[in-house]
Write a protein that holds these residues in place. Sequence first.
Motif, PDB file in Angstrom:
ATOM      1  N   ALA A  61      51.841  33.346  45.587  1.00 20.33           N
ATOM      2  CA  ALA A  61      51.064  33.575  44.366  1.00 20.33           C
ATOM      3  C   ALA A  61      50.042  32.466  44.149  1.00 20.33           C
ATOM      4  O   ALA A  61      48.890  32.726  43.759  1.00 20.33           O
ATOM      5  N   ARG A  62      50.442  31.232  44.434  1.00 23.33           N
ATOM      6  CA  ARG A  62      49.517  30.106  44.261  1.00 23.33           C
ATOM      7  C   ARG A  62      48.344  30.219  45.227  1.00 23.33           C
ATOM      8  O   ARG A  62      47.184  29.961  44.852  1.00 23.33           O
ATOM      9  N   GLU A  63      48.649  30.594  46.461  1.00 21.39           N
ATOM     10  CA  GLU A  63      47.588  30.767  47.463  1.00 21.39           C
ATOM     11  C   GLU A  63      46.601  31.854  47.037  1.00 21.39           C
ATOM     12  O   GLU A  63      45.379  31.704  47.175  1.00 21.39           O
ATOM     13  N   LEU A  64      47.142  32.950  46.481  1.00 23.76           N
ATOM     14  CA  LEU A  64      46.298  34.056  46.042  1.00 23.76           C
ATOM     15  C   LEU A  64      45.450  33.670  44.830  1.00 23.76           C
ATOM     16  O   LEU A  64      44.238  33.931  44.796  1.00 23.76           O
ATOM     17  N   CYS A  65      46.068  33.023  43.855  1.00 29.18           N
ATOM     18  CA  CYS A  65      45.356  32.686  42.613  1.00 29.18           C
ATOM     19  C   CYS A  65      44.313  31.587  42.816  1.00 29.18           C
ATOM     20  O   CYS A  65      43.343  31.508  42.059  1.00 29.18           O
ATOM     21  N   HIS A  66      44.518  30.743  43.819  1.00 27.95           N
ATOM     22  CA  HIS A  66      43.576  29.656  44.090  1.00 27.95           C
ATOM     23  C   HIS A  66      42.683  29.961  45.295  1.00 27.95           C
ATOM     24  O   HIS A  66      42.037  29.046  45.829  1.00 27.95           O
ATOM     25  N   ILE A  97      39.529  31.496  36.383  1.00 27.48           N
ATOM     26  CA  ILE A  97      40.470  31.697  35.272  1.00 27.48           C
ATOM     27  C   ILE A  97      41.839  32.155  35.771  1.00 27.48           C
ATOM     28  O   ILE A  97      42.865  31.881  35.147  1.00 27.48           O
ATOM     29  N   LEU A  98      41.878  32.837  36.933  1.00 27.58           N
ATOM     30  CA  LEU A  98      43.148  33.281  37.508  1.00 27.58           C
ATOM     31  C   LEU A  98      43.987  32.078  37.939  1.00 27.58           C
ATOM     32  O   LEU A  98      45.186  32.018  37.689  1.00 27.58           O
TER      33      LEU A  98
END
Length: 202
Positions: A166-171, A178-179
């Motif tokens: 999730a961190r890889e996707l959001c960043h 904003i994500l």
Amino acid sequence: IGFYSYKAVLVLGVVKHSACIVRTYGISRAAFGQLQRIMDDENAHYLALCVILSIWRPIPFCIIPMATYAVGSMVPDMLKKLDGFPARVQALIRPRLNHLAGEDGHMLIMAFATTSEVMVAVTLILSCIANIRNVGVLIFYWNFLGWRYNKCQWTKHAVWALHDKARELCHHKYAPKILGLGFEKVRMMITTYYARRRSTPQ
């Protein structure tokens, strides 16, 4: 039919975990002296979860982890009873059951079940957007997941694996800024909540 099947599975879960508790601790005054041990027992946590989910409105995927654990526990008995089936059926099913009964199969079952538990927790967060009444079961389930995280190494692996994804996707460089900020805010809120729970005397 799906609604009643869903409820029936949870009621069977209540019966099964209640029976395990009674079989282990009995029904007597002495059992009340072991109340803390009973509260720490895995069956007590799953009993409470089944009760809460059975009285709440149906939540997608929430019985998948319990169903996966049930399949894993049934594999040895299924192998024993397979001898009574026709040879063609045995030839089709036995290799798959032998795989599940082995170490690789156990790892597969545990990985899928614990990942599903974490995914249910994420789904509950999203469900609160559509229905604010799900906040109650969301808080209960996240407390349950926190207990699983402390007791089960597989749950710990599942939490961190999904966290990293999730961190890889959001960043990601193409993701809106904003994500990433929202992800970090939610992560900080969850971390703070569990830190406060650990620091609160039981």
